[in-house]
Scaffold this motif. Structure first.
Motif, PDB file in Angstrom:
ATOM      1  N   ALA A 177       0.824  -1.206   0.000  1.00  0.00           N
ATOM      2  CA  ALA A 177       0.000   0.000   0.000  1.00  0.00           C
ATOM      3  C   ALA A 177       0.859   1.257   0.000  1.00  0.00           C
ATOM      4  O   ALA A 177       0.555   2.242  -0.701  1.00  0.00           O
ATOM      5  N   GLU A 178       1.937   1.236   0.775  1.00  0.00           N
ATOM      6  CA  GLU A 178       2.832   2.392   0.829  1.00  0.00           C
ATOM      7  C   GLU A 178       3.545   2.590  -0.518  1.00  0.00           C
ATOM      8  O   GLU A 178       3.768   3.717  -0.963  1.00  0.00           O
ATOM      9  N   ALA A 181       1.115   4.197  -2.917  1.00  0.00           N
ATOM     10  CA  ALA A 181       0.918   5.611  -2.595  1.00  0.00           C
ATOM     11  C   ALA A 181       2.050   6.474  -3.144  1.00  0.00           C
ATOM     12  O   ALA A 181       1.839   7.641  -3.491  1.00  0.00           O
ATOM     13  N   ARG A 182       3.249   5.894  -3.239  1.00  0.00           N
ATOM     14  CA  ARG A 182       4.399   6.673  -3.698  1.00  0.00           C
ATOM     15  C   ARG A 182       4.632   6.574  -5.205  1.00  0.00           C
ATOM     16  O   ARG A 182       5.355   7.385  -5.770  1.00  0.00           O
ATOM     17  N   ARG A 188      -1.519   1.746  -9.350  1.00  0.00           N
ATOM     18  CA  ARG A 188      -2.922   1.488  -9.008  1.00  0.00           C
ATOM     19  C   ARG A 188      -3.628   0.652 -10.073  1.00  0.00           C
ATOM     20  O   ARG A 188      -4.602  -0.041  -9.781  1.00  0.00           O
ATOM     21  N   CYS A 241       8.676   2.624   1.414  1.00  0.00           N
ATOM     22  CA  CYS A 241       7.535   1.721   1.552  1.00  0.00           C
ATOM     23  C   CYS A 241       7.770   0.709   2.670  1.00  0.00           C
ATOM     24  O   CYS A 241       6.831   0.326   3.379  1.00  0.00           O
TER      25      CYS A 241
END
Length: 363
Positions: A177-178, A181-182, A188, A241
């Motif tokens: 998930a981290e 996000a980056r 995605r 991450c």
């Protein structure tokens, strides 16, 4: 035990299937300690008729069973198709149980195994105990990095120090998930297994907290998916991450914080003994280079100077992937003892007592 009972117990132990589970996979196979589990079953269920692209659900979340019917369907596939059990002639089973499993869930599991799968014998081993058995230890601290949570539990002479066990919301799904996000939109759009593959190939563990904050920069990485698509991951994202997924989650304790708290919660006379063998295990723990060394370095900073932690290294005679599969391998080792010495619950005992016989399984 009579000679006939001993012979039966030996046969049961030789044919036992070992089950170890987390939110992401069910690891299973016949009890051969020198090998990795023969079955790796995704702990995912896709509704009938939904097709290959249908939504999936997880019957296990945070290492707790949420949908018993779905788990039963997964185990039926493991036992009867992948392990080739025959209905009416089922074998014995040893299951490794996560820390914090409730009495009610243990009884429900016992009922399923005897009534749905007709097992000839059942034993439940606690995952931290089994994980340390895999590396030849009966005393130490197990740091089990899972899919969504990390469990830390001290073990002394083969018994779990339950009051000192800790669970933190840090796991390799949070690392993924981290990373998403980056990395933005490019990540995605990937499917779940593609995201995991990118994470496993590019995520980097900093040697220390100082290196993570201001150490030398990492180079960017490009990962090529099987269909030829390329995914770029910046050097900063590769390191951050892991930092925010495992060591410093925003607003939550990281896995080293949990380990330090677990050790501190042990009785004073046990603390020195358990830090002599810190066993880092879990599916992603076996993939992330430097993870165990980083945990040890951070843990040493948090413990008093008089307490120096040591890693529980894998013996040379064990498989290279022992850290990754430690609870399953430890369960395979234990099965050779518990079934031979009649420490399991038999079908007759279950028929006489019912699900409450699970109290005997707390081992």
């Amino acid at each position: 035990m009579s000679s006939r009972e001993a012979a039966m117990a030996t046969t049961i132990g030789d044919n036992a299937v070992v089950i170890d589970y987390d939110d992401d996979f069910i690891r299973a196979g016949y009890a051969v300690p020198e090998r990795e589990p023969g079955v790796l079953q995704p702990a995912l269920v896709r509704p009938a008729g939904s097709g290959a692209g249908g939504e999936t659900s997880r019957p296990i979340r945070d290492r707790r069973v949420e949908d018993w019917d779905q788990l039963e369907a997964l185990l039926a596939d493991v036992f009867y198709r992948q392990c080739a059990w025959v209905k009416g002639d089922e074998g014995a089973c040893l299951i490794t149980e996560p820390v914090f499993t409730s009495k009610a869930d243990r009884e429900r599991l016992t009922q399923m195994m005897f009534e749905s799968f007709n097992v000839s014998g059942l034993y439940v081993a606690e995952q931290p105990v089994a994980a340390l058995y895999a590396v030849g230890k009966v005393t130490g601290v197990s740091v089990d990095v899972g899919y969504s949570v990390t469990d830390v539990a001290p073990v002394v002479e083969g018994s779990l120090v339950s009051p000192a066990a800790q669970r933190c919301e840090a796991g390799h799904s949070l690392v993924t998930a981290e990373l998403i996000a980056r990395c933005g939109e490019e990540h995605r759009r990937l499917r779940e297994h593609e995201r995991d593959a990118v994470r496993d190939a590019t995520a980097a563990v900093a040697p220390s907290r100082d290196d993570a904050s201001g150490g030398a920069s990492l180079k960017d990485e490009t990962y090529t998916l099987p269909d030829g698509r390329k995914v770029s991951v910046s050097g900063a994202a590769r390191r951050e991450c892991v930092e925010h997924g495992l060591f410093r989650p925003v607003g939550r304790a990281g896995l080293v914080d949990a380990a330090a708290a677990s050790i501190a919660a042990c009785p004073a006379e046990q603390r020195r003994a358990v830090v002599d063998a810190v066993g880092v295990c879990g599916a992603w723990a076996g993939r992330a280079e430097g993870l165990d060394a980083r945990i040890l370095a951070d843990l040493e900073q948090q413990l008093p100077p008089s307490m120096k932690p040591f890693l529980a290294s894998t013996p040379e005679y064990m498989p290279a992937g022992t850290a990754r599969w430690a609870p399953w391998i430890g369960g395979a080792i234990l099965s050779k003892v518990v079934f031979t010495h009649n420490q399991h619950v038999t079908k007759v005992e279950y028929q006489e007592t019912g699900p409450s016989v699970a109290a005997k399984l707390k081992g």
